[in-house]
Motif scaffolding. Structure first.
Motif, PDB file in Angstrom:
ATOM      1  N   ASP A 120     -40.538 -22.186  33.140  1.00  0.00           N
ATOM      2  CA  ASP A 120     -40.375 -22.238  31.746  1.00  0.00           C
ATOM      3  C   ASP A 120     -39.324 -21.314  30.885  1.00  0.00           C
ATOM      4  N   GLY A 121     -39.111 -20.396  31.793  1.00  0.00           N
ATOM      5  CA  GLY A 121     -37.994 -19.397  31.427  1.00  0.00           C
ATOM      6  C   GLY A 121     -36.924 -19.328  32.606  1.00  0.00           C
ATOM      7  N   PRO A 122     -36.182 -18.240  32.752  1.00  0.00           N
ATOM      8  CA  PRO A 122     -36.747 -16.844  32.347  1.00  0.00           C
ATOM      9  C   PRO A 122     -36.260 -16.446  31.036  1.00  0.00           C
ATOM     10  N   VAL A 123     -35.597 -17.677  30.126  1.00  0.00           N
ATOM     11  CA  VAL A 123     -35.101 -17.458  28.760  1.00  0.00           C
ATOM     12  C   VAL A 123     -36.194 -17.841  27.944  1.00  0.00           C
ATOM     13  N   PHE A 124     -36.693 -17.062  26.875  1.00  0.00           N
ATOM     14  CA  PHE A 124     -37.869 -17.616  26.075  1.00  0.00           C
ATOM     15  C   PHE A 124     -37.196 -17.121  24.551  1.00  0.00           C
ATOM     16  N   LYS A 125     -37.959 -17.808  23.748  1.00  0.00           N
ATOM     17  CA  LYS A 125     -37.735 -17.458  22.304  1.00  0.00           C
ATOM     18  C   LYS A 125     -38.410 -15.986  22.204  1.00  0.00           C
ATOM     19  N   SER A 126     -37.864 -15.111  21.380  1.00  0.00           N
ATOM     20  CA  SER A 126     -38.461 -13.787  21.530  1.00  0.00           C
ATOM     21  C   SER A 126     -39.899 -13.795  20.966  1.00  0.00           C
ATOM     22  N   GLU A 127     -39.899 -14.676  19.633  1.00  0.00           N
ATOM     23  CA  GLU A 127     -41.119 -14.717  18.992  1.00  0.00           C
ATOM     24  C   GLU A 127     -42.455 -15.368  19.771  1.00  0.00           C
ATOM     25  N   GLU A 128     -42.182 -16.072  20.787  1.00  0.00           N
ATOM     26  CA  GLU A 128     -42.932 -16.684  21.509  1.00  0.00           C
ATOM     27  C   GLU A 128     -43.782 -15.567  22.588  1.00  0.00           C
ATOM     28  N   ILE A 129     -43.105 -14.647  22.854  1.00  0.00           N
ATOM     29  CA  ILE A 129     -43.477 -13.632  23.871  1.00  0.00           C
ATOM     30  C   ILE A 129     -44.642 -12.733  23.344  1.00  0.00           C
TER      31      ILE A 129
END
Ligand SMILES: Cc1cc2nc3c(=O)[nH]c(=O)nc-3n(C[C@H](O)[C@H](O)[C@H](O)COP(=O)(O)OP(=O)(O)OC[C@H]3O[C@@H](n4cnc5c(N)ncnc54)[C@H](O)[C@@H]3O)c2cc1C
Ligand code: FES
Length: 259
Positions: A248-257
């Motif tokens: 699902d990552g390693p890149v995520f939208k920061s607001e999701e973490i």
């Protein structure tokens, strides 16, 4: 498409007995690779058992580059590999960074320490796509920002920051991002580096309501979704759940973490 192959080390560069860049000849000249994607590297035949995840630092004409910091047993073995030796590689894995929708506006790329690895490849791709960017590259001291020569060769617009002031601006990366975001009218932020830095970038992006993508370096087992060793707490539709950093990552939208 996931490949498993043996690759020969064709070039090696080290810095301060701490950082290393290996160029590997791989048996493909065309492979779909997005910046932020990674490979699982078997550092040695029998030990350690688990492969180690390394982001793509560069890819050109069947030569794949990994840049890494020597932190433990796996990266130690890799660090002492010689030109001509071969390593087994599996990948590419992960979602990678997506490009901004508004290509005329500037973006800010942030790399902390070894986090420069995927950010370097992202910078090259941003340049190719004609997306203007500023790169801020920080480390504890000058020796922790080793890719200067490679960045200068590509004529990237880089702001260097060191905690001890031994090179570039003195301070932490986070101390300078607000100024850059305002001055350059930045539309989105892309970052990779230590968790504490990423957390601060995430809070900053939330405060000023700017799009922010973060590549997480989570300890991984398999790298391809089978073991849940890379679980990350995510906020989705107002609820918390776990997602796998490797698929699902390693890149995520920061607001999701959920930090
Ligand atoms: C998607 C992804 C891409 C990565 N890309 C790079 C890269 O391009 N360059 C680079 O230098 N590193 C990268 N890393 C981190 C790298 O995988 C770890 O530093 C490496 O696996 C450590 O292995 P080791 O055997 O040397 O250390 P170990 O002996 O396994 O551990 C030594 C120390 O490192 C910590 N550590 C172990 N694995 C990780 C990990 N995955 N992330 C953070 N800390 C870890 C341990 O907690 C311990 O403190 C990446 C990690 C991920 C998940
Ligand atoms: S590392 Fe095994 S599921 Fe992600």
């Amino acid at each position: 498409m996931i490949y498993e192959f043996e690759a020969e080390i064709i070039e090696k560069k080290i810095w301060s007995n701490k950082y290393c860049c290996l160029s590997l000849k791989i048996p493909f000249d065309k492979i779909e690779l997005k910046p932020g994607q990674f490979f699982m590297v078997k550092v040695q035949e029998n030990f350690p058992l688990l492969r180690r995840p390394l982001a793509v630092m560069d890819f050109e004409e069947s030569s794949l580059k990994f840049f890494f910091q020597r932190v433990g047993i796996g990266t130690e073995i890799l660090f002492f590999k010689k030109v001509g030796e071969r390593v087994r590689i599996l990948g590419p894995f992960g979602n990678g960074f997506s490009y901004p929708e508004e290509k005329k506006k500037s973006v800010l790329l942030i790399a902390g320490g070894r986090g420069i690895s995927p950010i370097f490849y992202l910078a090259k791709k941003m340049y190719e796509h004609r997306i203007p960017f500023v790169l801020i590259y920080g480390g504890k001291a000058k020796e922790d920002i080793p890719l200067m020569e490679e960045l200068e060769e590509n004529s990237f617009n880089v702001v260097y920051v060191t905690e001890d002031g031994s090179f570039g601006k003195k301070g932490m990366v986070i101390d300078f991002i607000e100024e850059i975001v305002k001055k350059k009218q930045i539309s989105s932020i892309y970052s990779c580096g230590p968790v504490e830095m990423l957390k601060k970038v995430s809070y900053f992006s939330e405060r000023i309501d700017i799009e922010s993508l973060i590549s997480l370096e989570i300890i991984m087992g398999c790298g391809f979704g089978a073991c849940w060793g890379c679980a990350v707490r995510i906020r989705e539709n107002g609820k918390e759940c776990f997602k796998k950093a490797c698929v699902d990552g390693p890149v995520f939208k920061s607001e999701e973490i959920v930090w």
